[in-house]
Design a protein around this motif. Structure first.
Motif, mmCIF file in Angstrom:
data_model
loop_
_atom_site.group_PDB
_atom_site.id
_atom_site.type_symbol
_atom_site.label_atom_id
_atom_site.label_comp_id
_atom_site.label_asym_id
_atom_site.label_seq_id
_atom_site.Cartn_x
_atom_site.Cartn_y
_atom_site.Cartn_z
ATOM 1 N N ARG A 469 7.820 17.243 -32.887
ATOM 2 C CA ARG A 469 7.735 17.122 -34.346
ATOM 3 C C ARG A 469 6.609 16.186 -34.767
ATOM 4 N NH1 ARG A 469 10.346 12.856 -36.888
ATOM 5 N NH2 ARG A 469 11.353 11.342 -35.505
ATOM 6 N N HIS A 470 6.310 15.180 -33.931
ATOM 7 C CA HIS A 470 5.199 14.285 -34.249
ATOM 8 C C HIS A 470 3.876 15.045 -34.202
ATOM 9 C CE1 HIS A 470 7.862 10.751 -32.669
ATOM 10 N NE2 HIS A 470 8.196 11.128 -33.896
ATOM 11 N N LEU A 471 3.729 15.899 -33.209
ATOM 12 C CA LEU A 471 2.518 16.712 -33.111
ATOM 13 C C LEU A 471 2.450 17.718 -34.261
ATOM 14 C CD1 LEU A 471 -0.041 17.565 -31.655
ATOM 15 C CD2 LEU A 471 1.354 18.991 -30.143
ATOM 16 N N ASP A 472 3.592 18.310 -34.603
ATOM 17 C CA ASP A 472 3.620 19.262 -35.718
ATOM 18 C C ASP A 472 3.174 18.585 -37.018
ATOM 19 O OD1 ASP A 472 4.561 21.196 -34.001
ATOM 20 O OD2 ASP A 472 6.665 20.992 -34.619
ATOM 21 N N MET A 473 3.619 17.352 -37.231
ATOM 22 C CA MET A 473 3.215 16.615 -38.429
ATOM 23 C C MET A 473 1.707 16.397 -38.444
ATOM 24 S SD MET A 473 6.242 13.752 -38.654
ATOM 25 C CE MET A 473 5.452 12.864 -40.015
ATOM 26 N N ALA A 474 1.163 15.999 -37.294
ATOM 27 C CA ALA A 474 -0.282 15.751 -37.201
ATOM 28 C C ALA A 474 -1.069 17.020 -37.497
ATOM 29 C CB ALA A 474 -0.626 15.219 -35.810
ATOM 30 N N GLN A 475 -0.636 18.123 -36.939
ATOM 31 C CA GLN A 475 -1.330 19.383 -37.176
ATOM 32 C C GLN A 475 -1.202 19.826 -38.630
ATOM 33 O OE1 GLN A 475 0.746 21.364 -33.824
ATOM 34 N NE2 GLN A 475 -1.287 21.933 -33.069
ATOM 35 N N GLY A 476 -0.060 19.533 -39.247
ATOM 36 C CA GLY A 476 0.126 19.877 -40.658
ATOM 37 C C GLY A 476 -0.839 19.121 -41.556
ATOM 38 N N ILE A 477 -1.049 17.835 -41.288
ATOM 39 C CA ILE A 477 -1.995 17.048 -42.089
ATOM 40 C C ILE A 477 -3.414 17.570 -41.888
ATOM 41 C CG2 ILE A 477 -2.937 14.746 -42.534
ATOM 42 C CD1 ILE A 477 -0.296 13.625 -41.345
ATOM 43 N N TYR A 478 -3.752 17.861 -40.644
ATOM 44 C CA TYR A 478 -5.083 18.409 -40.346
ATOM 45 C C TYR A 478 -5.335 19.677 -41.156
ATOM 46 C CZ TYR A 478 -8.660 20.950 -37.687
ATOM 47 O OH TYR A 478 -9.770 21.682 -37.323
ATOM 48 N N GLN A 479 -4.343 20.581 -41.167
ATOM 49 C CA GLN A 479 -4.513 21.839 -41.886
ATOM 50 C C GLN A 479 -4.606 21.593 -43.385
ATOM 51 O OE1 GLN A 479 -5.104 24.736 -40.181
ATOM 52 N NE2 GLN A 479 -5.783 25.309 -42.240
ATOM 53 N N PHE A 480 -3.834 20.635 -43.886
ATOM 54 C CA PHE A 480 -3.891 20.283 -45.308
ATOM 55 C C PHE A 480 -5.292 19.804 -45.684
ATOM 56 C CE2 PHE A 480 -3.810 17.002 -48.564
ATOM 57 C CZ PHE A 480 -3.155 17.640 -49.606
ATOM 58 N N LEU A 481 -5.858 18.917 -44.877
ATOM 59 C CA LEU A 481 -7.192 18.397 -45.180
ATOM 60 C C LEU A 481 -8.245 19.494 -45.125
ATOM 61 C CD1 LEU A 481 -7.168 14.973 -43.257
ATOM 62 C CD2 LEU A 481 -6.881 15.357 -45.712
ATOM 63 N N LYS A 482 -8.127 20.388 -44.164
ATOM 64 C CA LYS A 482 -9.101 21.476 -44.080
ATOM 65 C C LYS A 482 -9.009 22.391 -45.305
ATOM 66 C CE LYS A 482 -10.855 23.577 -40.742
ATOM 67 N NZ LYS A 482 -11.161 24.487 -39.614
ATOM 68 N N THR A 483 -7.785 22.548 -45.818
ATOM 69 C CA THR A 483 -7.580 23.447 -46.954
ATOM 70 C C THR A 483 -8.016 22.815 -48.269
ATOM 71 O OG1 THR A 483 -5.711 24.501 -45.824
ATOM 72 C CG2 THR A 483 -5.851 24.786 -48.221
ATOM 73 N N THR A 484 -7.714 21.528 -48.465
ATOM 74 C CA THR A 484 -7.913 20.901 -49.772
ATOM 75 C C THR A 484 -9.158 20.028 -49.872
ATOM 76 O OG1 THR A 484 -6.560 18.988 -49.156
ATOM 77 C CG2 THR A 484 -5.423 20.846 -50.200
#
Length: 705
Positions: A469-484
């Motif tokens: 879940r820690h890795l999933d959170m990190a990947q989620g933030i990465y994807q958010f930054l790439k999108t926004t």
């Protein structure tokens, strides 16, 4: 069903009437909102919470712009630049005492063009004028209030002022400008030159200075300032500064320095036991107002908590302390609960104040604790040292520990499992009670560089604890930054719905490149490597400063001097982070130009690392990689992922661990893939041991290279 023309006309009339009614209602609502505020200035159109806090001051505030400076020139007025941020306690105080006073506002409006700056949106402007304050031995910090000529060159700078002090400053500087403009111009030119000189870095071509002896001298010079009893550096206020402690952990291991390791352990323990850590809700406050880590300044900043995840995760891999694990997990839970944007990014900060008082949301009176906890109070009070001697002010207690958990359990003769159940019960009751209070306000900007630090922190937590879940959170933030926050190959510094996206700074690119490399190393997914490579290329094309061999803080040149940020503060130096990125990519790609550039950047900083080691730890962390043996561990084969995960759970300073489960053309993997087996290659300085097929064998090779 067929409608007649008249029925159709009647329906239209009803619709038109409804529209007009709603429009009138909205106009009335808008008028009422305007009437509710006696004053409104240009900040009302901004999205920064800090700027919006001042949108209804009687001061005619403007946001930073070239037009504001042009207005000052046209009107022959000085410029007043006031810099702060939304969770800054003394910024609130000065607003209430001074900027909301109509007489003060009249003086400011008649004689100055008044500009408000959110230092988190424009850290470049803040850096320029903080440098001025330091050069002139004025107080630096926030709020920072600077008076400049229309060209932005400063005449005066200071932090918090009482209303009377502020009126005196305004009159004095305005009189100076009106009576002797030539003298004011000469002084401001001199100061601007000093700011430029302070940001000048002499390039170094000689990498021969990168010796172990110089690094040892740097640490030796630092040791005299260590508070060996209470942790951290000596001083009446203390900041955690994770990059300092992270470097010292690796240095202590590589050098076998027990004193350094003992100092780190003391510091980590004192911080996590102290009031500077939210014992109830998790997460770290900004700093301690005393030398014992007892009473915090109650802001909670994303960057502090992001870096604390990295620090305590690394510390866990060394010390295996369950308290350090709890700190990491509790801090992650706090961040998810209180600082996460529903779309996926994380907010900048939580205010120190609530209901008009600093820390009110977090502190407790003894009577409240007894009422909420009931029969649980007595043991709770012993654990958290609640008593007459622990009162902060006005009968309030800041929860903190005076003894470690083992000593407490021994003294109370209870098991860890029984105590853990009791502690969970206490916390649940108190959190429920706390949640009914007026909450601190949230600065809901999403800052790219700070979110990148959180990605790295979560990846480091994943390395230490192996929680998906820690890795999933990190990947989620990465994807958010790439999108926004990433458009047309460019990063923006802050994101908020409805805001005007402003160009990113070098820290945004550098920190996100570092985070992308961290994701690549644990996932083996090449998309993260490619993005890191793109970020590094962007830094070279947009920010490179040929004169110094470093990188400028901002791409544009609208300010009075360029900024070359090399020292660490609460954030690591973006130049140091870039040097790390070049070093790691240099090893991954076998890119000799990157490795050379990284070493040249570090060589230029050696005098500074020796003179002021506490301000250059991110450089010293790179220094370790170069002055001591550095290893590349390449895992190749269809079982590479579990091998890499196992290796990352160990503390391996000066070691790059990467892997691939498919054939790859990267130099570290080329011609090493085998369909039938997974091999681990341990290399140093382009020399590799024979490949092995277990992590245990690879560890023996690392220990006996």
């Amino acid at each position: 069903m067929n409608f007649s023309f008249y029925e159709w006309l009647r329906g239209c009339a009803i619709v038109v009437f409804a529209i007009l009614f709603l429009a009138c209602k909205e106009d009335k609502k808008s008028n009422l909102q305007q009437e509710a505020h006696k004053f409104t200035n240009e900040l009302v159109n901004e999205t920064s919470p800090y700027l919006l806090q001042h949108a209804h001051n009687p001061v005619n505030w403007k946001p930073w712009s070239s037009k504001a400076l042009e207005d000052a020139e046209a009107q022959h007025k000085l410029v007043l630049i006031s810099i702060g941020y939304s969770s800054c306690h003394w910024c609130h105080v000065m607003e209430e005492e001074t900027f909301e006073d109509e007489a003060v506002a009249k003086l400011m409006n008649e004689n100055f063009i008044n500009i408000k700056v959110d230092r988190e949106e424009r850290p470049d402007i803040d850096q320029i004028y903080q440098t001025f304050a330091q050069l002139t031995e004025s107080n630096s910090g926030w709020p920072l209030n600077v008076i400049t000529l229309p060209n932005g060159k400063p005449l005066y700078g200071g932090t918090y002022h009482t209303k009377e002090q502020w009126i005196g400053v305004l009159n004095k500087i305005n009189d100076l400008y009106k009576n002797d403009a030539q003298k004011a111009a000469e002084y401001s030119d001199m100061v601007a030159g000093g700011i430029a000189e302070a940001n000048a870095i002499a390039p170094a071509a000689d990498i021969g200075v990168l010796t172990q002896q110089n690094l040892k001298e740097s640490v030796a010079n630092w040791k005299g300032n260590w508070d060996l009893e209470r942790g951290g550096d000596k001083g009446v206020q203390k900041f955690m500064i994770p990059s300092n402690l992270s470097f010292l952990i690796d240095y202590a291991v590589l050098e076998g320095d027990n004193r350094a390791m003992g100092h780190v352990k003391t510091t980590l323990d004192k911080i996590e036991m102290g009031g500077v850590y939210d014992q109830l809700g998790g997460g770290f406050y900004r700093y301690s107002t005393d030398a014992d880590w007892k009473i915090p300044h109650f802001e909670k900043m994303l960057y502090d908590n992001a870096q604390a995840l990295s620090l305590y995760s690394k510390a866990y891999s060394v010390f295996k302390s369950v308290e350090y694990k709890n700190v990491v997990w509790e801090t992650i839970a706090f961040l998810e609960r209180e600082m996460k944007n529903p779309e996926g990014g994380y907010y900048a900060a939580l205010d120190a104040d609530s209901d008009g008082e600093e820390g009110k949301f977090y502190v407790w009176k003894e009577s409240e604790l007894k009422s909420v906890l009931g029969d649980d109070y007595d043991l709770f009070a012993i654990y958290y040292n609640i008593g007459p001697n622990s009162i902060w002010e006005e009968g309030n207690h800041v929860l903190r520990l005076e003894t470690d958990i083992k000593s407490f359990l021994d003294a109370q003769a209870i098991s860890y499992s029984d105590f853990d159940a009791a502690k969970n019960r206490w916390h649940k009751k108190l959190l429920n009670a706390r949640d009914k209070r007026v909450r601190p306000s949230t600065d809901d900007k999403i800052i790219t560089s700070w979110n990148a630090l959180l990605i790295t922190g979560l990846v480091d937590a994943y390395k230490a604890f192996g929680q998906q879940r820690h890795l999933d959170m990190a990947q989620g933030i990465y994807q958010f930054l790439k999108t926004t926050s990433f458009k047309n190959g460019l990063l923006v510094h802050t994101y908020k719905k409805g805001s005007v996206h402003k160009e990113g700074f070098v820290e945004d690119y550098a920190f996100l490149a570092e985070a992308s490399l961290a994701l690549y190393e644990v996932t083996l997914d090449g998309q993260y490597l490619e993005f890191a490579q793109e970020m590094v290329r962007n830094v070279a094309s947009k920010f490179e400063d040929e004169a110094s061999g470093m990188y400028r803080y901002n791409a544009a040149s609208e300010l009075i001097a360029k900024i070359i940020k090399t020292d660490d503060g609460v954030l690591p130096s973006p130049n140091a982070v870039m040097a790390h990125n070049l070093f790691r990519l240099g090893h991954i790609e076998y890119n000799m130009d990157y490795l050379k550039k990284s070493k040249q950047m570090l060589s230029a900083m050696v005098p500074s690392t020796i003179e002021a080691p506490a301000s250059y730890s991110k450089w010293n962390a790179l220094y370790l990689n170069i002055a001591y043996p550095f290893f590349e561990v390449a895992v190749v084969g269809n079982k590479a992922f579990p091998f890499v995960k196992d290796l990352h759970q160990k503390h391996l300073p000066n070691t790059l661990v990467v892997g691939t489960e498919t054939e790859s053309n990267l130099p570290l993997f080329e011609d090493r893939y085998d369909d039938d087996a997974t091999y681990v290659y341990v290399c140093q300085n382009t020399t590799c041991k024979l490949p092995v097929r277990t992590v245990e064998e690879a560890m023996r090779q690392l220990q006996n290279f």
